[in-house]
Design a protein around this motif. Structure first.
Motif, mmCIF file in Angstrom:
data_model
loop_
_atom_site.group_PDB
_atom_site.id
_atom_site.type_symbol
_atom_site.label_atom_id
_atom_site.label_comp_id
_atom_site.label_asym_id
_atom_site.label_seq_id
_atom_site.Cartn_x
_atom_site.Cartn_y
_atom_site.Cartn_z
ATOM 1 N N PRO A 16 0.795 -1.225 0.000
ATOM 2 C CA PRO A 16 0.000 0.000 0.000
ATOM 3 C C PRO A 16 0.832 1.281 0.000
ATOM 4 O O PRO A 16 0.309 2.364 -0.192
ATOM 5 N N ASP A 17 2.099 1.211 0.221
ATOM 6 C CA ASP A 17 2.937 2.403 0.266
ATOM 7 C C ASP A 17 3.615 2.559 -1.088
ATOM 8 O O ASP A 17 4.413 1.716 -1.480
ATOM 9 N N PRO A 18 3.331 3.616 -1.829
ATOM 10 C CA PRO A 18 3.771 3.685 -3.229
ATOM 11 C C PRO A 18 5.224 4.111 -3.394
ATOM 12 O O PRO A 18 5.512 5.236 -3.788
ATOM 13 N N LEU A 19 6.144 3.213 -3.096
ATOM 14 C CA LEU A 19 7.546 3.482 -3.368
ATOM 15 C C LEU A 19 7.928 2.758 -4.656
ATOM 16 O O LEU A 19 7.941 1.524 -4.695
ATOM 17 N N GLY A 226 9.537 -6.120 1.099
ATOM 18 C CA GLY A 226 8.934 -5.856 2.397
ATOM 19 C C GLY A 226 9.234 -4.448 2.880
ATOM 20 O O GLY A 226 8.346 -3.759 3.403
ATOM 21 N N ALA A 227 10.469 -4.004 2.713
ATOM 22 C CA ALA A 227 10.837 -2.652 3.125
ATOM 23 C C ALA A 227 10.120 -1.603 2.284
ATOM 24 O O ALA A 227 9.721 -0.548 2.785
ATOM 25 N N ALA A 228 9.932 -1.886 1.010
ATOM 26 C CA ALA A 228 9.251 -0.933 0.133
ATOM 27 C C ALA A 228 7.781 -0.782 0.489
ATOM 28 O O ALA A 228 7.198 0.291 0.337
ATOM 29 N N PRO A 236 17.650 0.233 6.680
ATOM 30 C CA PRO A 236 18.292 1.283 5.878
ATOM 31 C C PRO A 236 17.885 1.274 4.415
ATOM 32 O O PRO A 236 17.806 2.341 3.789
ATOM 33 N N ILE A 237 17.619 0.100 3.840
ATOM 34 C CA ILE A 237 17.228 0.071 2.435
ATOM 35 C C ILE A 237 15.898 0.799 2.228
ATOM 36 O O ILE A 237 15.659 1.371 1.160
ATOM 37 N N LEU A 241 15.014 3.818 -0.571
ATOM 38 C CA LEU A 241 13.855 3.868 -1.451
ATOM 39 C C LEU A 241 13.005 5.106 -1.205
ATOM 40 O O LEU A 241 12.481 5.713 -2.140
ATOM 41 N N ALA A 242 12.861 5.486 0.069
ATOM 42 C CA ALA A 242 11.998 6.607 0.419
ATOM 43 C C ALA A 242 12.660 7.954 0.176
ATOM 44 O O ALA A 242 11.973 8.938 -0.106
#
Length: 254
Positions: A16-19, A226-228, A236-237, A241-242
């Motif tokens: 749901p987070d648009p990265l 998962g981080a994205a 840190p990754i 991306l953010a």
């Protein structure tokens, strides 16, 4: 019959987070290494054409070996290229775990040996003692970057920006992971690794208009995705991306 590597770029938005990630997907590491080397060499040639020199930050570890060897064979004016490790273990340059040694053995061969290597290590007892001279050289000779090629560990670290960054010194995490700032390098100690380290910060890495993520393997891809997706991820990754000025170019193979 060998399948053709999938090289078409696509923009993937992970919900749901648009990265977004600009993806280049390959069937194997050899195809990835060759394609990434061609892309990076084109970026370096472009920088040389624009202002007479090119500056690149490169990651260490086992994953980039084939890519670095392929890059060394690319045709360009290597005398005009400056190379800085994205990070360095605090070990002498001849040590098997030194990223400077990796770069000398894989990239700085043949015509590419004419490139200038800007090491992060100094003959000091620890990275903290060498922070000022390293910071000065990086700021004056390596920045702004034209290209940065980052890897990622299965714990979500990149360069030597680890999930426990700042555990020993409050505020270090914010300095290392902020998208813009005045500290291009950090002295790092992590419980995850045996040696202290010196690393470029994200504010230094983000000066590169061409930012690549070179990641191989299903496990690492799972961590990356998962981080994205997770806006609360402390990895840190996720900060890469953010915070990157534009979506990084992901080069990935299973």
């Amino acid at each position: 019959m060998k399948t053709q590597a999938k090289t078409a770029e696509r923009l993937t938005v992970l919900t749901p987070d648009p990265l977004p990630l600009r993806e280049h997907l390959f069937d194997d590491g050899a195809a990835l290494a060759a394609a990434l080397a061609r892309a990076v060499a084109a970026d370096l040639r472009g920088a040389i054409a624009r202002r007479g020199e090119a500056r690149i930050a490169l990651s260490g570890g086992n994953t980039p070996r084939a890519f670095l060897a392929e890059l060394s064979r690319q045709t360009l004016d290597w005398t005009r290229v400056r190379v800085v490790p994205a990070d360095e273990r605090w070990v002498p340059p001849e040590h098997p775990r030194a990223n400077a040694r990796l770069l000398r053995e894989t990239l700085l061969q043949g015509a590419a040996a004419q490139a200038t290597l800007l090491p992060l290590w100094r003959p000091a007892p620890g990275p903290e003692a060498a922070l000022l001279p390293v910071l000065t050289e990086v700021a004056n000779r390596a920045l702004p970057l034209d290209v940065a090629v980052l890897g990622m560990g299965e714990d979500g670290h990149t360069a030597s920006l680890f999930p426990d960054l700042g555990a020993d010194r409050p505020g270090l995490r914010e300095i290392g992971l902020q998208p813009s700032g005045r500290a291009p390098v950090l002295a790092v100690r992590t419980a995850a690794m045996p040696e202290p380290r010196m690393t470029l910060t994200l504010s230094a890495l983000f000066t590169a208009p061409a930012l690549y993520l070179h990641i191989e393997g299903a496990k690492k891809r799972e961590v990356l995705d998962g981080a994205a997706r997770d806006p609360r991820s402390p990895l840190p990754i996720r900060a890469v991306l953010a915070g990157a000025p534009q979506p990084p170019l992901l080069y990935w193979c299973p």
